[in-house]
Design a protein around this motif. Structure first.
Motif, PDB file in Angstrom:
ATOM      1  N   MET A  27      -3.758   4.548  -2.294  1.00 20.77           N
ATOM      2  CA  MET A  27      -3.729   3.155  -2.734  1.00 20.77           C
ATOM      3  C   MET A  27      -3.866   3.040  -4.246  1.00 20.77           C
ATOM      4  N   ARG A  28      -4.720   3.854  -4.836  1.00 16.60           N
ATOM      5  CA  ARG A  28      -4.912   3.776  -6.286  1.00 16.60           C
ATOM      6  C   ARG A  28      -3.600   4.061  -7.020  1.00 16.60           C
ATOM      7  N   SER A  77     -12.408  -4.179  -3.041  1.00 16.60           N
ATOM      8  CA  SER A  77     -12.319  -3.090  -4.004  1.00 16.60           C
ATOM      9  C   SER A  77     -12.016  -1.822  -3.235  1.00 16.60           C
ATOM     10  N   LEU A  78     -11.660  -0.778  -3.934  1.00 12.03           N
ATOM     11  CA  LEU A  78     -11.341   0.478  -3.271  1.00 12.03           C
ATOM     12  C   LEU A  78     -12.583   1.200  -2.770  1.00 12.03           C
ATOM     13  N   GLU A  79     -13.746   0.607  -2.946  1.00 10.85           N
ATOM     14  CA  GLU A  79     -14.967   1.141  -2.344  1.00 10.85           C
ATOM     15  C   GLU A  79     -15.352   0.351  -1.100  1.00 10.85           C
ATOM     16  N   GLY A 124      -6.110   0.582   4.799  1.00  5.36           N
ATOM     17  CA  GLY A 124      -5.170   1.535   4.208  1.00  5.36           C
ATOM     18  C   GLY A 124      -5.002   2.770   5.077  1.00  5.36           C
ATOM     19  N   ASP A 143     -13.135  -0.467  -8.978  1.00  2.45           N
ATOM     20  CA  ASP A 143     -13.732   0.581  -8.121  1.00  2.45           C
ATOM     21  C   ASP A 143     -15.180   0.262  -7.804  1.00  2.45           C
ATOM     22  N   VAL A 166      -7.481  -2.388 -10.344  1.00  7.67           N
ATOM     23  CA  VAL A 166      -8.412  -2.127  -9.252  1.00  7.67           C
ATOM     24  C   VAL A 166      -9.822  -2.032  -9.785  1.00  7.67           C
ATOM     25  N   ILE A 217     -10.510   0.296   2.673  1.00  2.12           N
ATOM     26  CA  ILE A 217     -10.164   1.701   2.893  1.00  2.12           C
ATOM     27  C   ILE A 217      -9.585   1.899   4.293  1.00  2.12           C
ATOM     28  N   LEU A 273      -6.352  -5.142  -0.717  1.00  3.48           N
ATOM     29  CA  LEU A 273      -7.443  -5.770  -1.459  1.00  3.48           C
ATOM     30  C   LEU A 273      -7.498  -7.266  -1.187  1.00  3.48           C
ATOM     31  N   GLN A 277      -7.819   6.255  -0.254  1.00 11.43           N
ATOM     32  CA  GLN A 277      -8.172   5.670  -1.547  1.00 11.43           C
ATOM     33  C   GLN A 277      -7.232   6.154  -2.641  1.00 11.43           C
ATOM     34  N   ASP A 314       0.927  -1.135   0.000  1.00  7.12           N
ATOM     35  CA  ASP A 314       0.000   0.000   0.000  1.00  7.12           C
ATOM     36  C   ASP A 314       0.953   1.167   0.000  1.00  7.12           C
TER      37      ASP A 314
END
Length: 221
Positions: free
Chosen positions: A208-209, A120-122, A130, A221, A219, A127, A112, A205, A59
């Motif tokens: 991490m992205r 997912s990042l949602e 991270g 989303d 990823v 989150i 993830l 977010q 991360d």
């Protein structure tokens, strides 16, 4: 003297594994005991297979968290590197703070992977995992997350300053996470060269992205 011979074989295997793991990549060793052919006809093949793989926790590369995989254990290096038993699970933690779930070892692991289900990042748990890692970074402004020894030493359930806090931490529950993480940061980051606040969701977010993109991780989303 079968017992002595078996002991020598085990020592040789362990030495070879240690040597090969230092060279990087995966290694596997197959060893048979010194039984005679007639013995092997009457018993199962005693072949021993040992495999060790090298992975990276990202991360941004995460340095300074503990890992365990079978009989292997250690602390992630400057590039987030760790070792795992091939075909086995690996677990990450900071002191008594779990970093998600134990997962199958592989060359690249991110938040993830550490969250149950399709991360997912949602995902709230992704989150928040991270957010905690990024908030614990002791060296601001570089391209890695550095967790120092003092954090690992303090992050224990037996620490009177953290009574009940680690047990209360729940990545998937926003309210519980914020309450527990805020208390953890106040205790664990005392002495940091900068003021520490809990990283917000949007910043985590975005971080991490960008880090996943550099590592080649796709990823959803």
């Amino acid at each position: 003297m079968p017992d002595r011979k078996q002991s020598v074989i085990v020592l040789v295997v362990l030495a070879l594994v240690a040597l090969l793991s230092l060279t990087g990549g995966d290694c596997a060793i197959s060893v048979q005991s010194g039984s005679s052919s007639s013995d092997r006809d009457d018993k199962e093949d005693p072949t021993l297979i040992i495999g060790v793989g090298n992975g990276q926790l990202v991360d941004a590369p995460v340095e300074g968290v503990q890992y365990e995989s079978g009989t292997l254990r250690g602390i992630t290096g400057p590039d987030g590197e760790f070792r795992y038993e091939t075909g086995g699970l690996v677990r990450f933690h900071i002191g008594d703070i779990p970093l998600g779930n134990a997962v199958p070892g592989k060359t690249l692991i991110t938040p993830l992977d550490l969250v149950a289900g399709n991360g997912s990042l949602e995902n709230t748990a992704v989150i928040n995992l991270g957010r905690l890692l990024q908030s614990l970074d002791a060296v601001a402004g570089d391209d890695r997350i550095t967790v120092p020894a003092q954090v690992r030493e303090r992050a224990l359930a037996s620490n009177p300053a953290l009574t009940g806090v680690i047990e209360y931490l729940e990545y998937a529950d926003e309210t519980r996470f914020v309450n527990a993480a805020s208390q953890l940061l106040a205790v664990l980051t005392e002495g940091y060269p900068h003021t520490v606040v809990l990283v917000d969701s949007a910043t985590a977010q975005s971080h991490m992205r960008k880090s996943f993109a550099r590592a080649g991780v796709q990823v959803d989303d």
